[in-house]
Motif scaffolding. Structure first.
Motif: not given
Length: 134
Positions: A10-15, A84-87, A21-25
């Motif tokens: 499981i890899i956390e995507i930078p947020k 999986l339930n978090k972007p 509004g949030n942005i993940s990259v």
């Protein structure tokens, strides 16, 4: 194909949190491979199961960009379920892991970042053949 359940990550995507509004990259250092194909699953009917295969060489990174779904992972010996339930969190599935996606919530979208372009020869679509290659 000596990959096991222990190789799944499981890899956390930078947020970037912002009141608007949030942005993940996802940039090149997030994944251990260059992304060569992007696709997404959506409008999955209630009760439907997707996946049902393993890849010989391709790795995939799955993200629930909307809603939720379960990923059932199998290395030929052990099985594990990941929800999986978090972007901003994704599931890295290395080559040689059987996967099935199920229990899609209404409106869910599964984004997949693949390490290679589509190649039917890279798919193992029968579980018995998958087990025989382990």
């Amino acid at each position: 194909m000596n990959t096991s359940i222990n190789d799944i990550q499981i890899i956390e995507i930078p947020k970037i949190v912002d009141h608007r509004g949030n942005i993940s990259v996802i940039e090149k250092e997030v994944l251990p491979y260059e992304v060569k194909r992007v696709y997404y699953l959506y409008d999955v009917p209630s009760g439907a199961v997707r996946g049902g295969h393993a890849h010989i060489e391709q790795a995939e990174f799955l993200i629930a960009v909307s809603g939720s779904f379960d990923v059932i992972l199998n290395d030929g010996t052990n099985e594990k379920k990941v929800t999986l339930n978090k972007p901003n969190k994704g599931l890295l599935i290395p080559k040689g892991i059987w996967r099935e996606l199920e229990d899609f919530s209404s409106g869910s979208v599964c984004l997949v970042l693949a390490s290679d372009v589509y190649d039917e020869a890279d798919y193992i679509r029968e579980y018995a053949n998958f087990k025989a290659q382990k």
